[in-house]
Scaffold this motif. Structure first.
Motif, PDB file in Angstrom:
ATOM      1  N   UNK A 194       0.840  -1.202   0.000  1.00  0.00           N
ATOM      2  CA  UNK A 194       0.000   0.000   0.000  1.00  0.00           C
ATOM      3  C   UNK A 194       0.874   1.251   0.000  1.00  0.00           C
ATOM      4  N   UNK A 195       1.988   1.169   0.743  1.00  0.00           N
ATOM      5  CA  UNK A 195       2.889   2.325   0.798  1.00  0.00           C
ATOM      6  C   UNK A 195       3.515   2.581  -0.576  1.00  0.00           C
ATOM      7  N   UNK A 196       3.911   1.493  -1.288  1.00  0.00           N
ATOM      8  CA  UNK A 196       4.545   1.691  -2.598  1.00  0.00           C
ATOM      9  C   UNK A 196       3.555   2.212  -3.637  1.00  0.00           C
ATOM     10  N   UNK A 197       2.330   1.682  -3.619  1.00  0.00           N
ATOM     11  CA  UNK A 197       1.398   2.044  -4.688  1.00  0.00           C
ATOM     12  C   UNK A 197       0.641   3.336  -4.403  1.00  0.00           C
ATOM     13  N   UNK A 198       0.291   3.579  -3.143  1.00  0.00           N
ATOM     14  CA  UNK A 198      -0.549   4.731  -2.824  1.00  0.00           C
ATOM     15  C   UNK A 198       0.133   5.751  -1.909  1.00  0.00           C
ATOM     16  N   UNK A 199       1.395   5.511  -1.529  1.00  0.00           N
ATOM     17  CA  UNK A 199       2.132   6.409  -0.618  1.00  0.00           C
ATOM     18  C   UNK A 199       1.328   6.677   0.652  1.00  0.00           C
ATOM     19  N   UNK A 200       0.763   5.643   1.218  1.00  0.00           N
ATOM     20  CA  UNK A 200      -0.044   5.852   2.427  1.00  0.00           C
ATOM     21  C   UNK A 200       0.594   5.081   3.575  1.00  0.00           C
ATOM     22  N   UNK A 201       0.613   5.709   4.744  1.00  0.00           N
ATOM     23  CA  UNK A 201       1.169   5.058   5.927  1.00  0.00           C
ATOM     24  C   UNK A 201       0.060   4.955   6.973  1.00  0.00           C
ATOM     25  N   UNK A 202       0.022   3.825   7.642  1.00  0.00           N
ATOM     26  CA  UNK A 202      -0.940   3.646   8.733  1.00  0.00           C
ATOM     27  C   UNK A 202      -0.261   3.957  10.061  1.00  0.00           C
ATOM     28  N   UNK A 203      -1.045   4.469  10.982  1.00  0.00           N
ATOM     29  CA  UNK A 203      -0.550   4.595  12.351  1.00  0.00           C
ATOM     30  C   UNK A 203      -0.948   3.300  13.056  1.00  0.00           C
ATOM     31  N   UNK A 204       0.039   2.622  13.636  1.00  0.00           N
ATOM     32  CA  UNK A 204      -0.221   1.308  14.226  1.00  0.00           C
ATOM     33  C   UNK A 204       0.041   1.379  15.726  1.00  0.00           C
ATOM     34  N   UNK A 205      -0.976   1.144  16.520  1.00  0.00           N
ATOM     35  CA  UNK A 205      -0.794   1.135  17.982  1.00  0.00           C
ATOM     36  C   UNK A 205      -1.167  -0.240  18.511  1.00  0.00           C
ATOM     37  N   UNK A 206      -0.313  -0.798  19.354  1.00  0.00           N
ATOM     38  CA  UNK A 206      -0.686  -2.082  19.956  1.00  0.00           C
ATOM     39  C   UNK A 206      -1.493  -1.806  21.217  1.00  0.00           C
ATOM     40  N   UNK A 207      -2.525  -2.612  21.396  1.00  0.00           N
ATOM     41  CA  UNK A 207      -3.395  -2.466  22.562  1.00  0.00           C
ATOM     42  C   UNK A 207      -3.330  -3.761  23.360  1.00  0.00           C
ATOM     43  N   UNK A 208      -2.907  -3.674  24.600  1.00  0.00           N
ATOM     44  CA  UNK A 208      -2.966  -4.871  25.440  1.00  0.00           C
ATOM     45  C   UNK A 208      -4.418  -5.043  25.880  1.00  0.00           C
ATOM     46  N   UNK A 209      -4.887  -6.298  26.027  1.00  0.00           N
ATOM     47  CA  UNK A 209      -6.282  -6.496  26.442  1.00  0.00           C
ATOM     48  C   UNK A 209      -6.536  -5.884  27.820  1.00  0.00           C
ATOM     49  N   UNK A 210      -7.660  -5.167  27.967  1.00  0.00           N
ATOM     50  CA  UNK A 210      -7.934  -4.460  29.227  1.00  0.00           C
ATOM     51  C   UNK A 210      -8.263  -5.442  30.350  1.00  0.00           C
ATOM     52  N   UNK A 211      -9.092  -6.418  30.022  1.00  0.00           N
ATOM     53  CA  UNK A 211      -9.396  -7.431  31.035  1.00  0.00           C
ATOM     54  C   UNK A 211      -8.627  -8.691  30.663  1.00  0.00           C
ATOM     55  N   UNK A 212      -8.394  -9.539  31.647  1.00  0.00           N
ATOM     56  CA  UNK A 212      -7.601 -10.738  31.344  1.00  0.00           C
ATOM     57  C   UNK A 212      -8.358 -11.726  30.463  1.00  0.00           C
ATOM     58  N   UNK A 213      -9.681 -11.566  30.349  1.00  0.00           N
ATOM     59  CA  UNK A 213     -10.440 -12.518  29.534  1.00  0.00           C
ATOM     60  C   UNK A 213     -10.703 -11.997  28.130  1.00  0.00           C
ATOM     61  N   UNK A 214      -9.947 -10.998  27.698  1.00  0.00           N
ATOM     62  CA  UNK A 214     -10.249 -10.383  26.402  1.00  0.00           C
ATOM     63  C   UNK A 214      -9.344 -10.870  25.276  1.00  0.00           C
ATOM     64  N   UNK A 215      -8.648 -11.990  25.473  1.00  0.00           N
ATOM     65  CA  UNK A 215      -7.886 -12.559  24.362  1.00  0.00           C
ATOM     66  C   UNK A 215      -6.513 -11.927  24.189  1.00  0.00           C
ATOM     67  N   UNK A 216      -5.949 -12.105  23.004  1.00  0.00           N
ATOM     68  CA  UNK A 216      -4.570 -11.689  22.731  1.00  0.00           C
ATOM     69  C   UNK A 216      -4.435 -10.189  22.505  1.00  0.00           C
ATOM     70  N   UNK A 217      -3.206  -9.780  22.162  1.00  0.00           N
ATOM     71  CA  UNK A 217      -2.956  -8.365  21.902  1.00  0.00           C
ATOM     72  C   UNK A 217      -3.650  -7.929  20.623  1.00  0.00           C
ATOM     73  N   UNK A 218      -4.129  -6.696  20.620  1.00  0.00           N
ATOM     74  CA  UNK A 218      -4.804  -6.156  19.441  1.00  0.00           C
ATOM     75  C   UNK A 218      -3.972  -5.020  18.855  1.00  0.00           C
ATOM     76  N   UNK A 219      -4.289  -4.704  17.605  1.00  0.00           N
ATOM     77  CA  UNK A 219      -3.587  -3.617  16.927  1.00  0.00           C
ATOM     78  C   UNK A 219      -4.624  -2.622  16.427  1.00  0.00           C
ATOM     79  N   UNK A 220      -4.450  -1.343  16.782  1.00  0.00           N
ATOM     80  CA  UNK A 220      -5.367  -0.310  16.285  1.00  0.00           C
ATOM     81  C   UNK A 220      -4.737   0.351  15.064  1.00  0.00           C
ATOM     82  N   UNK A 221      -5.391   0.192  13.918  1.00  0.00           N
ATOM     83  CA  UNK A 221      -4.875   0.744  12.664  1.00  0.00           C
ATOM     84  C   UNK A 221      -5.634   2.025  12.337  1.00  0.00           C
ATOM     85  N   UNK A 222      -4.888   3.111  12.124  1.00  0.00           N
ATOM     86  CA  UNK A 222      -5.524   4.387  11.805  1.00  0.00           C
ATOM     87  C   UNK A 222      -4.916   4.936  10.529  1.00  0.00           C
TER      88      UNK A 222
END
Length: 373
Positions: free
Chosen positions: A331-359
């Motif tokens: 996507x960066x090569x074809x459209x010169x677009x960059x995503x902002x990537x933030x990792x989110x640790x699960x807030x509660x222990x029962x919320x599964x693995x790490x998540x990634x917020x793509x903006x």
């Protein structure tokens, strides 16, 4: 010379679909060299050649040049045209291999796309037609691509190695896409699924359903798994069975998992009970990974965010698959677009693995070939 300067150059056979799809949407020519150059059987495989023919069918005025050994491909994209088409897919890959890319291109055609694809509907490599119908279509709707004409219909099932399946994919065109804010997957409310069997005893489907329910009922009462037993012509040319499961949340996130039996004459026989259990476990794994888009459709979501209006889009994803990471580079090569990537640790222990917020901020892609009525 100016045209040559913008031509992107790649080597190797990996990510061929990504490159051709993005080249078509961005209008940038593309050259891929050394496609399996060192192998005994060099060049493009039959399923890749079939994919290139499909791209040629849905566009108008594309220029495709392949050298004699098939190791170099030059592609100058034309306009996305659409219309009513038919295509016979190579049976060495599933229809999902072709459909995934059509889902990326279809909204930007000049005429609404209606295409009949023939081949293998369910295999162990590519996402099956069932899963794409259950997960990709709701995703397209989030971006404002909806209407009665958006549909995937399975006319016949086809299992590997011989295939014989047939599906109809129809998609309306859109001038612009809506930006999305899709950051809270929500809790899971129900599980739906399909257990299919072709050219084997219909009992197989019931056995899969029973063993899958045995695991999933511990978590949730609202489970309904359809059994789909196709007979005669509509059952394709090879025997097989399998199942696909989808978990739906209160906020409309759909996560999926699927398994299919080994192709006839390859590998050990699979018990339907085992397949049902393993499929249920795969679904739980996918729920653990979580996010608002399941791992099959990560790249589709990122592409639609990129092509949105000049506004901020946010999507929460589970851990990025290697395919998705490479897609972000493309996507960066074809459209010169960059995503902002933030990792989110699960807030509660029962919320599964790490998540990634793509903006990202969309590039304001406008479907110019769609005439304004």
């Amino acid at each position: 010379a100016a045209g040559e300067a913008q031509c992107l150059s790649y080597t190797g056979c990996n990510f061929l679909r990504q490159r051709l799809v993005l080249a078509t949407l961005s209008g940038r020519p593309l050259k891929i060299r050394k496609i399996r150059a060192k192998e005994e059987d060099p060049g493009l495989r039959d399923f890749e050649a079939s994919f290139i023919r499909l791209i040629d069918k849905v566009t108008n005025g594309s220029r495709i040049e392949i050298n004699q050994t098939g190791t170099t491909l030059y592609y100058q994209p034309g306009l996305l045209y659409g219309g009513s088409l038919e295509h016979d897919c190579s049976p060495s890959r599933g229809i999902g291999y072709y459909l995934e890319s059509l889902l990326c291109l279809a909204p930007f055609m000049k005429h609404p796309l209606k295409i009949v694809l023939r081949g293998v509907t369910n295999d162990q490599v590519d996402p099956s037609v069932d899963v794409l119908k259950a997960t990709a279509l709701p995703l397209l709707k989030k971006f404002g691509i909806d209407g009665e004409s958006l549909d995937i219909k399975i006319n016949r099932r086809g299992m590997p190695p011989k295939g014989g399946g047939e599906i109809l994919f129809a998609c309306p065109v859109r001038k612009v896409l809506q930006p999305v804010q899709f950051t809270d997957p929500g809790k899971i409310k129900r599980i739906r699924g399909t257990a299919y069997s072709v050219r084997v005893s219909p009992q197989m489907a019931n056995r899969m359903v029973e063993s899958a329910r045995g695991i999933l009922n511990k978590f949730l009462p609202d489970i309904y798994i359809y059994t789909d037993h196709m007979k005669g012509v509509s059952s394709g040319k090879s025997p097989g069975f399998g199942m696909c499961l989808t978990a739906e949340t209160i906020n409309g996130t759909i996560l999926s998992a699927e398994l299919a039996s080994n192709p006839q004459g390859q590998g050990a026989a699979v018990l339907p009970e085992e397949l049902g259990q393993n499929c249920a476990k795969l679904l739980l794994e996918e729920v653990y990974r979580g996010g608002c888009v399941d791992s099959t459709n990560q790249s589709l979501a990122l592409l639609l965010m990129t092509l949105g209006q000049r506004d901020v889009s946010k999507v929460l994803l589970g851990p990025l698959s290697p395919y998705t990471i490479e897609f972000l580079r493309h996507l960066r090569s074809f459209f010169q677009i960059m995503f902002k990537i933030e990792t989110k640790a699960p807030e509660e222990e029962h919320m599964g693995g790490e998540k990634v917020l793509m903006t990202c901020v969309g590039i304001g892609f406008c479907n110019l070939s769609k005439t304004i009525r």
